[in-house]
Structures are given as C-alpha cells and as structure tokens.
Scaffold this motif. Sequence first.
Motif, PDB file in Angstrom:
ATOM      1  N   TRP A 161       7.950  -4.192  -7.597  1.00 49.35           N
ATOM      2  CA  TRP A 161       9.135  -4.494  -7.332  1.00 49.35           C
ATOM      3  C   TRP A 161       9.313  -5.826  -7.644  1.00 49.35           C
ATOM      4  O   TRP A 161       8.547  -6.271  -6.518  1.00 49.35           O
ATOM      5  CB  TRP A 161       9.829  -3.736  -6.191  1.00 49.35           C
ATOM      6  CG  TRP A 161      10.848  -3.566  -5.944  1.00 49.35           C
ATOM      7  CD1 TRP A 161      12.078  -3.366  -6.623  1.00 49.35           C
ATOM      8  CD2 TRP A 161      11.456  -3.958  -4.754  1.00 49.35           C
ATOM      9  NE1 TRP A 161      13.202  -3.466  -6.287  1.00 49.35           N
ATOM     10  CE2 TRP A 161      12.675  -4.139  -4.902  1.00 49.35           C
ATOM     11  CE3 TRP A 161      10.801  -4.793  -4.137  1.00 49.35           C
ATOM     12  CZ2 TRP A 161      13.735  -4.861  -3.636  1.00 49.35           C
ATOM     13  CZ3 TRP A 161      11.635  -5.146  -2.599  1.00 49.35           C
ATOM     14  CH2 TRP A 161      13.237  -5.002  -2.227  1.00 49.35           C
ATOM     15  N   SER A 210      11.983   1.280  -3.078  1.00 47.81           N
ATOM     16  CA  SER A 210      11.826   1.745  -4.607  1.00 47.81           C
ATOM     17  C   SER A 210      11.422   2.396  -5.082  1.00 47.81           C
ATOM     18  O   SER A 210      10.557   2.347  -5.285  1.00 47.81           O
ATOM     19  CB  SER A 210      12.321   0.602  -5.926  1.00 47.81           C
ATOM     20  OG  SER A 210      14.144   0.010  -5.005  1.00 47.81           O
ATOM     21  N   GLY A 213       8.819   2.006  -7.487  1.00 51.55           N
ATOM     22  CA  GLY A 213       8.724   0.210  -7.659  1.00 51.55           C
ATOM     23  C   GLY A 213      10.226  -0.628  -8.437  1.00 51.55           C
ATOM     24  O   GLY A 213       9.866  -1.355  -9.366  1.00 51.55           O
ATOM     25  N   ASP A 215      13.614  -1.457  -9.969  1.00 46.83           N
ATOM     26  CA  ASP A 215      14.616  -1.648  -9.071  1.00 46.83           C
ATOM     27  C   ASP A 215      16.200  -0.793  -9.138  1.00 46.83           C
ATOM     28  O   ASP A 215      16.886   0.157  -9.893  1.00 46.83           O
ATOM     29  CB  ASP A 215      15.400  -3.004  -9.460  1.00 46.83           C
ATOM     30  CG  ASP A 215      15.771  -4.083  -8.340  1.00 46.83           C
ATOM     31  OD1 ASP A 215      15.890  -4.193  -7.903  1.00 46.83           O
ATOM     32  OD2 ASP A 215      15.699  -5.416  -8.871  1.00 46.83           O
ATOM     33  N   SER A 510      11.564  -5.226 -12.920  1.00 45.50           N
ATOM     34  CA  SER A 510       9.912  -4.775 -12.608  1.00 45.50           C
ATOM     35  C   SER A 510       9.396  -4.830 -13.062  1.00 45.50           C
ATOM     36  O   SER A 510       9.384  -4.818 -14.721  1.00 45.50           O
ATOM     37  CB  SER A 510      10.403  -3.112 -12.282  1.00 45.50           C
ATOM     38  OG  SER A 510      11.448  -3.681 -10.943  1.00 45.50           O
TER      39      SER A 510
END
Length: 755
Positions: A161, A210, A213, A215, A510
Amino acid sequence: MTIKKCCILFGVCLAFTLNAQNRIPEVEALLQKMTLEEKIGQLNLLTPGGGVATGEVVSKNVEAKIKAGQVGGLFGVAGPEKVRVAQELAVKESRLGIPLLFGSDVIHGYKTTYPIPLGLSASWDLDLMKQAAQMAAREATADGINWNFSPMVDIARDPRWGRMAEGAGEDPYLGSRIATAMVEGYQGNDLAAAHTMLACVKHFALYGASEAGRDYHSVDMGKIKMFNQYLPPYKAAVDAGVASVMSSFNDVDGIPASGNKWLLTDLLRDRWGFEGFVVSDYTSVNEMIAHGLGDLQAVSALSLNAGLDMDMVGEGFLTTLKKSVEDGKVTEEAITNACRRILEAKYNSGLFDDPYRYLDSKRPIKDILTVENRALARKLAAHSFVLLKNHGQILPVKKNQKIALIGPLADSRNNMLGTWAPTGDTHLAVTVLEGFRNVAPNATIGFAKGANIADDPIFAEHVNVFGPRIEIDERAPEVLVDEAVQLALNSDVVIAVVGEATEMSGEAASRTDISIPESQKILIRALVATGKPVALVLMSGRPLTIPDEYELPVAILQVWHPGVEAGNAIADVVFGDYNPSGKLTATWPRNVGQIPIYYSAKNTGRPAPESGEFQKFRSNYLDAPNSPLFPFGYGLSYTTFEYSDLKLDKETIGQDESISVTVTVTNTGNFDGEEVVQLYLRDVVRSITPPKRELKGFEKVFLKKGERKEVTITLSPNDLKFYNGQLEYVAEPGDFEVFVGTNSDAQLSKSFVLK
C-alpha cells in the motif's frame, strides 16, 4: 464566563455567555439568519484547481458559487493575495459575508519540506515531530492557509500500500503518540493565533488495512481488532483536541466510511465525544454510488444522516440536500447541526473577528523557507535515517577520500521531496551530489548515474503523472553500468544512491513487487563485484524487500525521501557529522509472501519454534522463515549499546497503580550516539487472545562513548488495558511480562502481577 467579541459579520460588538451546550452565540445568531440554501452552502468544499488533484473532478464556476453563499471552504488556493481575492468574494459579495476556510495538504512541511511521515516517525523523537508540525503551520498560515488535511494516522501493515508513506507505520501506541504530537504542533493552544491552523486527522477509519494493499479497496475487520489495533491513533488525535476529521474511502463493516453512522456518530461523537466537524475525502460521497449504495441524492442523504458535515468537491450536498429535505429523507435540523460545526470552526479560527487574519503580505518572506526552517528540515531528515547494515564499518566515510557517488537518485532533484509534497518546490531541493560537495569539500567526488530507476517505459509513465520522476536515459543500460564500474574502480569507496522514485509510493501507488527495480539490482551487483567498499543509500516511501542486497558485503542506510535538505542531511550522516539513530516503525518483510507482517501478531495454537527451525504441522512456511528481514524498532548506530540490570519497582500492583521499569544502557562503542530504549509488554493470559508483545513505552537517550545511564519508563494503569470481547476498556488481573531492548525482539525481561 463572559467574553466580549467584535464580529464584523453583524457590525456590532456582542457580549455572550457560553450556555450549557457550549453553543457560541454569534454562530447561533448567524444560523437564525441563514436560509436552508445558505446552510447547505457551508457544507460545500471546492477546489478551483491548480494544485495537486487527488481525483478526476475540479470544481467549476467557483467565483459565482462563493458570491451565492454556496461555498464553505476552498483548497488549492495559496498566497496572501490569491486568498484575499477569494475571501473578499465571500465576505463582501455574499449575502451574509461568511468567511471561507482555506485548506491544504501540508503532509510533511509546507515549502520547507521535511521527511515523509513514515521517515519522520523513524526518528522516534516526539519533540522534533511537534517542532516539524509547528514549522509547517507557521509557513502555511503565512501563505493564507488555515486548515491542514493532516495528520494521516492510518495503521498500515502491508507495504504494498503506497500510502504507508504518509503515516507512522504499524504500531497503535507509537502512532497515537505521534498523532498527539502532530495535532498539538499544528493547533498549538490557540486556534485563533495567526501561526496555528486547524488540523484534520485522517482517514477515518481503517484505510491502512485495504485488502491486497490496493488503494481505495475494501476493508474487512472485526471490532475487537479495530478497537485494539487500528482505532487508537484516531482517538488520540480526538483526545488531543483535533478540530476536524476526514472520512476514508473504504467501507467499514460493509458501509463506506463517508456514510457510516456507527463510525461517524455512534463512535466518533457519542463514544469519543468529538465536537469538531467531519469532512469527506475527495469525492468520497459520490464514490459511494460505485460502492453500490444508490444515486447521488441517496448517498448524499446517507452521508449527512451518518454525521458527515462537509462534502469535498463532489457537490452532492449542494445539489441534492434541499430536495432530500422536501422528500423527507433528511431534516433541516441535521443540516443546521452540520453547518453549526463548520461555523464554530471558523469562529474558533478567529475568522469572524478578522477574515483576513492570515493574509499578512509580509509574512511569506519572514516565515517561509527561512535559514532556521531549512536547518530544522536538515536535522529532521538526519534523525530519520535508519542504519540497516554496516558491513566492515564502511560508514562513516572519511571526508578526504576519493568517492564514487553513483546511482539514479544521486543527482535527481525531482526525487528528494517525497510523495505528497504538493506545496514544495523540487527546484529548491538539495541533491545528494550537492550535499556531498557541501559537507566534504576536500573529498574528490565523481558521479555516474549507473542505471535508470527503472527501464520499463510503461511503468515510468504510470509513475510520472506529476512530472518526471523516472527518466530513462538515451544510453543503453549496459553503458550506464560500465561507466559506473570504471568510476568505482578508480575510487576509494562507492556510495550508491538507489531505491524508489518519489511517486513509486504514495496515493494510488500500490505495488505488487516492492523490491529494488532490476535495473538498479544489476548496478549494485556490478559495483560490489569491483571489490571496493560499497554503501547503499536507500530511498523509499515504504519497507522494501531487499534480502539479496542484505546478503551482499555492503552498508545500507535507509533515508526514505528526506525533503528539501535531503542531500545535506544524507552527507551529514554518511560522513559522520551525525550518528544515525533512527528505528524502523514498520516491519520489513523478506518477501511479499509474508505480508501482512507486523511484530505484535498473535500466537497460533501451533506456533513455530522460537529457534526458527522448521517443523511440520506448525505455523510456518515451506520456503522461508517466519521472521522478517528487519523487525519493528530495528536500527543500528555507528556505536554499540549494551542493556543490563533490568529492574521493576514492584512485583505486584493494583488496578490503579503504575509500575516503573528501569534498565541500564551503556555506550560500548567508539562514537557518541542516541539510542531509542523500547519497552514491550506481554499480557500472559487474558479473556481474548493477546499479541505476543506490544510497545508500551520508549525513550530516546544520548550517550557519549563509554557513558552509562539508567533509563526509567513508567507503565500507567491504562498501558495494561485493552478492549475485551464486549468492547470494554479493561485491565484483567494476572501475569505480565516486560521486555526492554533495542527493538521488538528485545530479550531482557521481568515479570509482575496485576491484582
């Protein structure tokens, strides 16, 4: 308490007394004069463009909307003259003359950029962090900004992330302490002072978790994990008096945060007592349509009823709320309450007394990019660097040597500031090459690029959205490497500046592969093959997977993206003018297959042996150890530290008692230096499964070579508490184990009992 204020909005001086609900009479009087449309207008945050957009939408007809009383605040506007023009539109040409808020993303410094937040957190120096926030507030307010979309306090345990760069890493205790320091730094003790600004803690909530990873992706998490591991930094910011909160893009228990009543009202306001206002992230209200919650009118009504006060850029509130009142989907009272909270923020900022209080044309020259500010940025950067390895004590480098400075980031001005530095100026950044020449003028310094940051033009195109960060040389990669090797062979020592370009991390950045790009790996191997001493200066906005580089006979200094004084600060540490003292605030995995990875994981019913030995039917991998490459809290120094004589002042404590932990730390090396003494706690038996250990205290101490100090860290009753299965904040009687040392693998331990 009676306070006399002169309010230019009404042209009269009012004496008032705060009532039982802490209502502000000027605000209440203004609300009585406002039409429904004008109240809705205050809930509308727009950007006329010109800054760094984080979405596809830029507001239109902004001037006309301000005059019509349809705007509560702007962002993307800076400078006393430009801000004054917009403020005068609101104050002089709208019916009620309500001043605007002016916001900005001042993430790691305004014009004087300092290290990315993940790097800054690695200093473990709360006083320095507070100073950094104070400097950012002074500079931003000098340019007319009075509201900051910072700090970002999302706990992140997946370095794929990209926005991990904007936060303080993986730990809720450290993250909470940093959240408090940053809020206090931005806001000071007087929001109406010309050098302070409203802070906005973000992204509420759980954004750092998230899935995959990636976004803006979904988050799936139970409430026990939320309360114990992810929510504490947000609550710390609220407890510190943060003026505003920004909702996140992700869902929470299946409902997007911007429309989640449990999150924004039940938790934030009712349980935590937050009294400020809540703003959406960039078009996050509109994006609930894509989440599958209805059309624009439906999601706007859902958000307002959930407790969202201000809509950023999307204009769903502006265009649908009046109809929702007519349709009975929202009440005017709910709109009034949201409007009230925004007006109260403006009042607390002193804008009712003087809408132009932040618009002194003399301040930018006096307060922005001063010598003192750049000196602080240089200090902040040097204190953030983490020495990961120092094979053969290659570092520090002597200043009179013949040095080969090599790498695609060694003379790359565009990559020094780091991600999310929209108010910074890359032209003002000090490159590493310039810093070396400044700090070691007597050294012979040769430079070669050696490699592109990456050779893939499609990848470079993805990274270069905000300008050239990856520049692919016209020369063939082999030519670049050969040139670097020849320079290395004719030098005493090689310093290779490698890693990520700034926009290889950050928002919408990401990565599934978080290793050093292959172009640079080839360069590193070629430099090591020369037999010359090689030190890697590693830049990144996240933990990287570097097991191959770690196995090489090199020194590795992690410098993140250090900011405007990058080159000078790196040179200060490489040449030994400052002894690195940074410690990692996020675990570094060996490979992406270990992700998510963090030190405070729980034991399973079949834990792997502590020795790391593989055993079948245990919780381990077939192809790699469980242990990370670098644990949380890890960081070396040019000197060495020894821990001894761990003591507790009590063996048994009651529920309301504190306990003091004392350890002796000795500088056993040849340099003066700083050490971050870290205390971890293990709750041996409790009603819900405990983590293996949790950070509960730390202290950064300076020791001259040969010096010994006793360091005492006190555990308060709250440090023993957790949220149980009923979400009650409790400390359960039983055994506790304390670990003290230089990182989260600390082995020095003592036990005590809580009655």
